[in-house]
Design an enzyme around this catalytic site. Structure first.
Site, PDB file in Angstrom:
ATOM      1  N   SER A  38     -67.266 -40.619  53.652  1.00  0.00           N
ATOM      2  CA  SER A  38     -68.788 -41.551  53.041  1.00  0.00           C
ATOM      3  C   SER A  38     -69.120 -40.771  52.197  1.00  0.00           C
ATOM      4  O   SER A  38     -70.131 -41.175  51.932  1.00  0.00           O
ATOM      5  CB  SER A  38     -69.086 -43.216  54.280  1.00  0.00           C
ATOM      6  N   SER A  78     -67.171 -38.488  58.210  1.00  0.00           N
ATOM      7  CA  SER A  78     -67.515 -38.710  56.978  1.00  0.00           C
ATOM      8  C   SER A  78     -68.814 -37.419  56.466  1.00  0.00           C
ATOM      9  O   SER A  78     -68.953 -37.714  55.774  1.00  0.00           O
ATOM     10  CB  SER A  78     -68.900 -39.751  56.586  1.00  0.00           C
ATOM     11  N   LYS A  90     -78.290 -39.467  51.884  1.00  0.00           N
ATOM     12  CA  LYS A  90     -77.222 -40.334  51.677  1.00  0.00           C
ATOM     13  C   LYS A  90     -77.893 -42.114  51.920  1.00  0.00           C
ATOM     14  O   LYS A  90     -78.939 -41.727  52.742  1.00  0.00           O
ATOM     15  CB  LYS A  90     -76.226 -39.929  53.320  1.00  0.00           C
TER      16      LYS A  90
END
Length: 600
Positions: free
Chosen positions: A152, A176, A78
């Protein structure tokens, strides 16, 4: 060449057999990545040539499982976690910087032989659970491009589900690392806060952020977590683990009544109910519980002062670059302006009050089983109502880090049209991470709906998580230590857990010992005596607590083996016969609790 399956257990088996090399795997990754139609998955992919260089370098080293346990394993990161050589943007181009060093977890994974295939898209500054809040585009569900990927950690989840990463790292503040797992038919490992170092991570809420792992199976995710974790003195929130066990016979807390909210999605509710029945089939005792205090704690993350942590994380930058923010993200973060220290302390006080209320649930349930997300939405629906619909995704996730829990999100199957997946999450107190894994793995295997977008894939036996041998010691209690009785705190205080209520075989007799405070029974076994047995409870205690418990037992009581009506024999309270002279026999009541009730 055989098709290359990228789950960890399968890929390790291919390497061990000499069927493929890391370069073969990287070529497959390059081909799959280039052919994937959704171009919003990556922000900065590792170049094809750099991937080949990394693979060739690994091929010059011996794939020793002890020194290089992730030899040749491709993974995605990420883009709020630093990877040396690749930009970190947190999905905000104006925020971009180039880190000189890997984040602590990246360094550990690379040292184990894993290969970074790129930095993935996310809801900007990790603010969102849906995956649409990025100037780099909105990654989509691998099952239907009209639907959100979840966020996310949006791009990370897609890389694993689409089959060009074995695992991927996300982060989790409000869910997330779990919601995208549910939407992509994946496992999401959400460690106890502080178990994985956050050094080298762009914070959202520094006090509760966790780095998480997306994987095809629970076993894969746990194997990666074991390598990535470890105390890091450079991270002030890093913690040394104090591992906790769970009982062999789990009590699983589930939603009931008005707290069962699926926002009209009957398909997800049906899959949740199926997961409950699967848990029951694995031997769990299903315990309805009051979700209200957990829901109130969850609300604090966005409606309380914790949103100010998001402002603290980017405060200087947003002051000069507000126009560079996604409008929804900007609105959330700027909403923290004007929050006061008084509000922060009051929020902390409120959280501790709610934590105390949740103790009643943890006293009767070892694990909570919750929907990961109660529903899903299309990208169009989310963009039309971005705050309210995003909040629906977090109904059962937002409290977990605030209340210091470990969690494992697992697939629960697909809707009746075999269209979209849903997931459930197992949640337990801090440092039960390893203890949760065997049950989570077993529950995932019962769902039996593949790995990621490959619905027909069979979960490999090589990734199966065996039940860990328990060090907890069972003990049978007969009288004043029963649940709700005066001495029960001697079991609950040192971490004892109720395993079951049951009965002895029919050859035991029960007496009320005279002059004992609080009143205590004496039980003896008399071969040839016949009754329906006596009601007892079986508890488990840590070894040290068991030793202290036994040492406190006053004469004429002692510990011996007690035969139960299920055929087992477990240590418990027995009485020396001399103490029963003149004592009232109460066997006919069927147990001490019934006798005490008769006196009242």
């Amino acid at each position: 060449m055989l098709p290359i399956i990228l789950d960890l257990a399968s890929l390790r088996a291919l390497y061990a057999a000499g069927t493929v090399t890391p370069l073969d795997v990287i070529e497959a990754v390059i081909e799959r990545r280039a052919g994937w139609p959704d171009k919003a998955v990556f922000i900065t992919p590792t170049s094809d040539e750099d991937l080949r260089i990394a693979a060739r370098a690994l091929m010059e080293k011996s794939p020793e499982p002890n020194s290089l346990p992730l030899w040749g394993i491709p993974f995605a990161v990420k883009d709020n976690i630093d990877v040396a050589g690749l930009a970190t943007t947190a999905a905000c181009p104006a925020f971009e910087y180039r880190p000189a060093a890997d984040a602590t977890v990246i360094a550990r994974l690379r040292a184990a032989g894993a290969i970074v295939i790129g930095k993935t898209n996310l809801d900007q500054f990790a603010t969102g659970l849906n995956g649409t809040r990025s100037p780099y585009g909105a990654p989509r569900s691998v099952f239907d491009a009209a639907y959100v990927s979840g966020g996310s950690s949006s791009g990370s989840s897609v890389t694993v589900a689409a089959g060009f990463a074995t695992f991927a790292l996300g982060t989790d503040t409000a869910g997330s690392g779990r919601v995208p797992a549910a939407f992509q038919n994946l496992v999401g490992i959400k460690p106890t806060p502080g178990l994985l170092s956050n050094t080298g991570t762009v914070s959202a809420c520094k006090s509760v952020d966790c780095i998480t792992i997306f994987a095809a199976t629970v076993g894969d995710g746990v194997a990666v977590r074991n390598i990535a974790e470890g105390f890091d003195a450079s991270d002030p929130f890093s913690r040394r683990p104090n591992w906790a066990e769970l009982p062999r016979a789990l009590r699983v807390g589930v939603l009931e009544g008005a707290e069962r909210e699926f926002f009209g999605n009957a398909e997800v509710e049906k899959l949740y109910d199926a997961a409950i029945e699967n848990a029951r089939s694995l031997g769990a005792t299903i315990v309805p519980f009051d979700y209200a205090p957990f829901r109130e704690a969850a609300a604090l993350l966005y409606d309380g002062p914790w949103v100010a942590e998001r402002l603290a994380a980017v405060g200087d930058f947003i002051a000069t670059n507000a126009a560079d923010f996604d409008p929804t993200v900007r609105g959330i973060i700027e909403g923290a302006k004007g929050r006061t220290a008084v509000e922060a302390f009051n929020g902390k006080y409120k959280l501790e009050q709610l934590r105390r209320k949740t103790e009643a649930t943890w006293a009767k349930a070892d694990v909570l089983l919750l929907p990961t997300s109660p529903t899903t939405y299309t990208v169009e629906e989310m963009l039309a109502d971005p705050v309210r619909k995003n909040s629906h995704f977090g109904r059962y996730t937002n409290f977990v880090n605030l209340l210091d829990c470990a969690a494992i999100a697992i697939p629960a199957g697909f809707d009746s049209n075999d269209h979209l997946p849903a997931g459930v999450t197992l949640i337990a107190p801090a440092f039960t991470d390893d203890a949760l894994a065997p049950f989570a793995d077993a529950l995932h295997r019962l769902a039996a709906r593949g790995m990621g977008r490959d619905k027909a894939a069979v979960l490999p036996e090589g990734s199966k998580v065996p039940a860990a041998p328990s060090t907890l010691i069972p003990v049978v209690v007969v009288g004043a230590h029963l649940t709700g009785m005066p001495l029960n705190k001697e079991l609950t205080g040192p971490g004892g857990r109720l395993i079951k209520s049951c009965r002895t075989t029919g050859d035991y007799r029960l007496y009320a010992l005279p002059g004992t405070v609080p009143p205590k029974p004496g039980m003896i076994r008399e071969p040839g005596f016949a009754s329906h047995g006596l009601a007892v409870e079986v508890w488990e205690l840590p070894p040290a607590a068991f030793g202290q418990f036994v040492a406190r037992i006053p004469a004429p009581l002692g510990v011996g083996k007690i035969a139960l009506d299920d055929g087992s024999s477990i240590s418990g309270f027995l009485c020396e016969p001399y103490a029963l002279v003149g004592a009232e026999e109460v066997t006919h009541h069927g147990g001490w609790r019934a006798y005490i009730a008769s006196r009242a």
